[in-house]
Design a protein around this motif. Structure first.
Motif, PDB file in Angstrom:
ATOM      1  N   THR A 119       0.835  -1.188   0.000  1.00 41.95           N
ATOM      2  CA  THR A 119       0.000   0.000   0.000  1.00 41.95           C
ATOM      3  C   THR A 119       0.873   1.243   0.000  1.00 41.95           C
ATOM      4  O   THR A 119       1.740   1.388   0.864  1.00 41.95           O
ATOM      5  N   ILE A 120       0.645   2.131  -0.963  1.00 35.11           N
ATOM      6  CA  ILE A 120       1.343   3.406  -0.990  1.00 35.11           C
ATOM      7  C   ILE A 120       0.434   4.461  -0.369  1.00 35.11           C
ATOM      8  O   ILE A 120      -0.780   4.467  -0.598  1.00 35.11           O
ATOM      9  N   SER A 121       1.009   5.338   0.420  1.00 35.91           N
ATOM     10  CA  SER A 121       0.237   6.381   1.069  1.00 35.91           C
ATOM     11  C   SER A 121       1.113   7.613   1.249  1.00 35.91           C
ATOM     12  O   SER A 121       2.323   7.575   0.991  1.00 35.91           O
ATOM     13  N   ARG A 122       0.505   8.696   1.686  1.00 30.41           N
ATOM     14  CA  ARG A 122       1.261   9.922   1.903  1.00 30.41           C
ATOM     15  C   ARG A 122       0.750  10.663   3.124  1.00 30.41           C
ATOM     16  O   ARG A 122      -0.416  10.563   3.501  1.00 30.41           O
ATOM     17  N   ASP A 123       1.654  11.401   3.742  1.00 30.50           N
ATOM     18  CA  ASP A 123       1.337  12.293   4.840  1.00 30.50           C
ATOM     19  C   ASP A 123       1.747  13.676   4.372  1.00 30.50           C
ATOM     20  O   ASP A 123       2.930  14.024   4.379  1.00 30.50           O
ATOM     21  N   ILE A 124       0.767  14.460   3.951  1.00 31.03           N
ATOM     22  CA  ILE A 124       1.058  15.761   3.372  1.00 31.03           C
ATOM     23  C   ILE A 124       1.725  16.684   4.390  1.00 31.03           C
ATOM     24  O   ILE A 124       2.648  17.422   4.052  1.00 31.03           O
ATOM     25  N   ALA A 125       1.275  16.634   5.636  1.00 35.87           N
ATOM     26  CA  ALA A 125       1.846  17.488   6.671  1.00 35.87           C
ATOM     27  C   ALA A 125       3.329  17.216   6.874  1.00 35.87           C
ATOM     28  O   ALA A 125       4.098  18.128   7.186  1.00 35.87           O
ATOM     29  N   LYS A 126       3.739  15.960   6.712  1.00 36.90           N
ATOM     30  CA  LYS A 126       5.136  15.580   6.879  1.00 36.90           C
ATOM     31  C   LYS A 126       5.909  15.576   5.564  1.00 36.90           C
ATOM     32  O   LYS A 126       7.107  15.311   5.562  1.00 36.90           O
ATOM     33  N   ASN A 127       5.211  15.852   4.458  1.00 39.21           N
ATOM     34  CA  ASN A 127       5.824  15.833   3.134  1.00 39.21           C
ATOM     35  C   ASN A 127       6.549  14.504   2.890  1.00 39.21           C
ATOM     36  O   ASN A 127       7.682  14.465   2.400  1.00 39.21           O
ATOM     37  N   THR A 128       5.868  13.424   3.229  1.00 39.22           N
ATOM     38  CA  THR A 128       6.451  12.097   3.210  1.00 39.22           C
ATOM     39  C   THR A 128       5.490  11.098   2.581  1.00 39.22           C
ATOM     40  O   THR A 128       4.276  11.187   2.789  1.00 39.22           O
ATOM     41  N   ILE A 129       6.028  10.157   1.814  1.00 40.49           N
ATOM     42  CA  ILE A 129       5.230   9.043   1.324  1.00 40.49           C
ATOM     43  C   ILE A 129       5.746   7.755   1.949  1.00 40.49           C
ATOM     44  O   ILE A 129       6.891   7.674   2.401  1.00 40.49           O
ATOM     45  N   TYR A 130       4.881   6.741   1.936  1.00 42.93           N
ATOM     46  CA  TYR A 130       5.195   5.469   2.565  1.00 42.93           C
ATOM     47  C   TYR A 130       4.857   4.325   1.624  1.00 42.93           C
ATOM     48  O   TYR A 130       4.026   4.451   0.721  1.00 42.93           O
ATOM     49  N   LEU A 131       5.499   3.207   1.868  1.00 39.81           N
ATOM     50  CA  LEU A 131       5.133   1.965   1.213  1.00 39.81           C
ATOM     51  C   LEU A 131       5.026   0.898   2.289  1.00 39.81           C
ATOM     52  O   LEU A 131       6.039   0.456   2.833  1.00 39.81           O
ATOM     53  N   GLN A 132       3.796   0.517   2.608  1.00 48.67           N
ATOM     54  CA  GLN A 132       3.561  -0.560   3.553  1.00 48.67           C
ATOM     55  C   GLN A 132       3.600  -1.876   2.794  1.00 48.67           C
ATOM     56  O   GLN A 132       2.826  -2.073   1.856  1.00 48.67           O
ATOM     57  N   MET A 133       4.485  -2.761   3.192  1.00 49.64           N
ATOM     58  CA  MET A 133       4.679  -4.032   2.515  1.00 49.64           C
ATOM     59  C   MET A 133       4.330  -5.162   3.468  1.00 49.64           C
ATOM     60  O   MET A 133       4.979  -5.334   4.504  1.00 49.64           O
ATOM     61  N   ASN A 134       3.311  -5.926   3.113  1.00 53.38           N
ATOM     62  CA  ASN A 134       2.865  -7.057   3.913  1.00 53.38           C
ATOM     63  C   ASN A 134       3.026  -8.352   3.126  1.00 53.38           C
ATOM     64  O   ASN A 134       3.164  -8.343   1.906  1.00 53.38           O
ATOM     65  N   SER A 135       2.977  -9.462   3.838  1.00 54.70           N
ATOM     66  CA  SER A 135       3.082 -10.788   3.214  1.00 54.70           C
ATOM     67  C   SER A 135       4.267 -10.865   2.267  1.00 54.70           C
ATOM     68  O   SER A 135       4.149 -11.317   1.124  1.00 54.70           O
ATOM     69  N   LEU A 136       5.412 -10.450   2.743  1.00 54.25           N
ATOM     70  CA  LEU A 136       6.595 -10.354   1.894  1.00 54.25           C
ATOM     71  C   LEU A 136       7.074 -11.722   1.426  1.00 54.25           C
ATOM     72  O   LEU A 136       6.992 -12.715   2.157  1.00 54.25           O
ATOM     73  N   LYS A 137       7.572 -11.740   0.201  1.00 55.56           N
ATOM     74  CA  LYS A 137       8.071 -12.944  -0.445  1.00 55.56           C
ATOM     75  C   LYS A 137       9.540 -12.757  -0.807  1.00 55.56           C
ATOM     76  O   LYS A 137      10.002 -11.627  -0.962  1.00 55.56           O
ATOM     77  N   PRO A 138      10.287 -13.850  -0.975  1.00 52.60           N
ATOM     78  CA  PRO A 138      11.691 -13.704  -1.380  1.00 52.60           C
ATOM     79  C   PRO A 138      11.874 -12.890  -2.655  1.00 52.60           C
ATOM     80  O   PRO A 138      12.861 -12.159  -2.780  1.00 52.60           O
ATOM     81  N   GLU A 139      10.944 -12.990  -3.587  1.00 54.00           N
ATOM     82  CA  GLU A 139      11.046 -12.245  -4.831  1.00 54.00           C
ATOM     83  C   GLU A 139      10.850 -10.745  -4.658  1.00 54.00           C
ATOM     84  O   GLU A 139      11.044  -9.979  -5.608  1.00 54.00           O
ATOM     85  N   ASP A 140      10.456 -10.313  -3.471  1.00 54.95           N
ATOM     86  CA  ASP A 140      10.374  -8.886  -3.175  1.00 54.95           C
ATOM     87  C   ASP A 140      11.735  -8.297  -2.823  1.00 54.95           C
ATOM     88  O   ASP A 140      11.852  -7.073  -2.687  1.00 54.95           O
ATOM     89  N   THR A 141      12.741  -9.135  -2.662  1.00 54.47           N
ATOM     90  CA  THR A 141      14.079  -8.667  -2.326  1.00 54.47           C
ATOM     91  C   THR A 141      14.611  -7.761  -3.427  1.00 54.47           C
ATOM     92  O   THR A 141      14.668  -8.146  -4.592  1.00 54.47           O
ATOM     93  N   ALA A 142      14.994  -6.547  -3.061  1.00 56.78           N
ATOM     94  CA  ALA A 142      15.471  -5.566  -4.027  1.00 56.78           C
ATOM     95  C   ALA A 142      15.876  -4.302  -3.286  1.00 56.78           C
ATOM     96  O   ALA A 142      15.621  -4.154  -2.093  1.00 56.78           O
ATOM     97  N   VAL A 143      16.492  -3.397  -4.027  1.00 55.17           N
ATOM     98  CA  VAL A 143      16.673  -2.037  -3.538  1.00 55.17           C
ATOM     99  C   VAL A 143      15.450  -1.243  -3.971  1.00 55.17           C
ATOM    100  O   VAL A 143      15.078  -1.254  -5.145  1.00 55.17           O
ATOM    101  N   TYR A 144      14.827  -0.581  -3.028  1.00 56.47           N
ATOM    102  CA  TYR A 144      13.618   0.183  -3.295  1.00 56.47           C
ATOM    103  C   TYR A 144      13.949   1.667  -3.361  1.00 56.47           C
ATOM    104  O   TYR A 144      14.612   2.216  -2.479  1.00 56.47           O
ATOM    105  N   TYR A 145      13.465   2.316  -4.416  1.00 57.20           N
ATOM    106  CA  TYR A 145      13.748   3.721  -4.669  1.00 57.20           C
ATOM    107  C   TYR A 145      12.473   4.542  -4.655  1.00 57.20           C
ATOM    108  O   TYR A 145      11.472   4.179  -5.270  1.00 57.20           O
ATOM    109  N   CYS A 146      12.533   5.663  -3.989  1.00 59.32           N
ATOM    110  CA  CYS A 146      11.476   6.651  -4.036  1.00 59.32           C
ATOM    111  C   CYS A 146      11.706   7.554  -5.240  1.00 59.32           C
ATOM    112  O   CYS A 146      12.844   7.910  -5.549  1.00 59.32           O
TER     113      CYS A 146
END
Length: 120
Positions: free
Chosen positions: A68-95
C-alpha cells in the motif's frame, strides 16, 4: 533542488512486513505524482506503486493486495507498507517523484534507495 531520502529497509522473514518512508525536501508532494520503484540484481528497475497528485494509487500486479502506498502531506512524506513479503520482493527500493504536470508521469527525481531483503 528536490531531495528524496528513503528509510525503513531491512531484513525480514517470508510473510513479514516492512514500512518504507520517503521524506521529500525542495518540493511539495501534494502537487507531484510520486512512486516506488525496485531493482533486484541483474533485473531491470520496475515500478511497484504510484500515487498521483490527486491521491489516486496504482500497483504492479505482483504486489496488488500486499503493498500500500500512502502519503502524509503534513510531513511531506510518502510510505510503502509491505505485507506478506516474499523472497522475490528482495530488491533495492527507490522513491521517485514525477516532473510536475507530466502525463504520463515522468519520474525524474530519485532517492538513493533502501535495501529490502526477504529470507526464505
Amino acid at each position: 533542488q528536490v531531495q528524496l531520502v528513503e528509510s525503513g529497509g531491512g531484513l525480514v522473514q517470508v510473510g513479514g512486513s516492512l514500512r518504507l518512508s520517503c521524506a521529500a525536501s525542495g518540493s511539495i508532494i501534494e502537487i507531484n505524482a510520486m512512486g516506488w520503484y525496485r531493482q533486484a540484481p541483474g533485473k531491470q528497475r520496475e515500478l511497484v506503486a504510484a500515487i498521483t497528485s490527486g491521491g489516486a494509487t496504482n500497483y504492479a500486479d505482483s504486489v496488488k493486495g500486499r503493498f500500500t502506498i500512502s502519503r502524509d502531506i503534513a510531513k511531506n512524506t510518502i510510505y510503502l507498507q509491505m505485507n506478506s513479503l516474499k523472497p522475490e520482493d528482495t530488491a533495492v527500493y527507490y522513491c521517485t517523484q514525477a516532473r510536475p504536470g507530466s502525463y504520463p508521469p515522468s519520474f525524474d527525481s530519485w532517492g538513493q534507495g533502501t535495501q529490502v531483503t526477504v529470507s526464505s
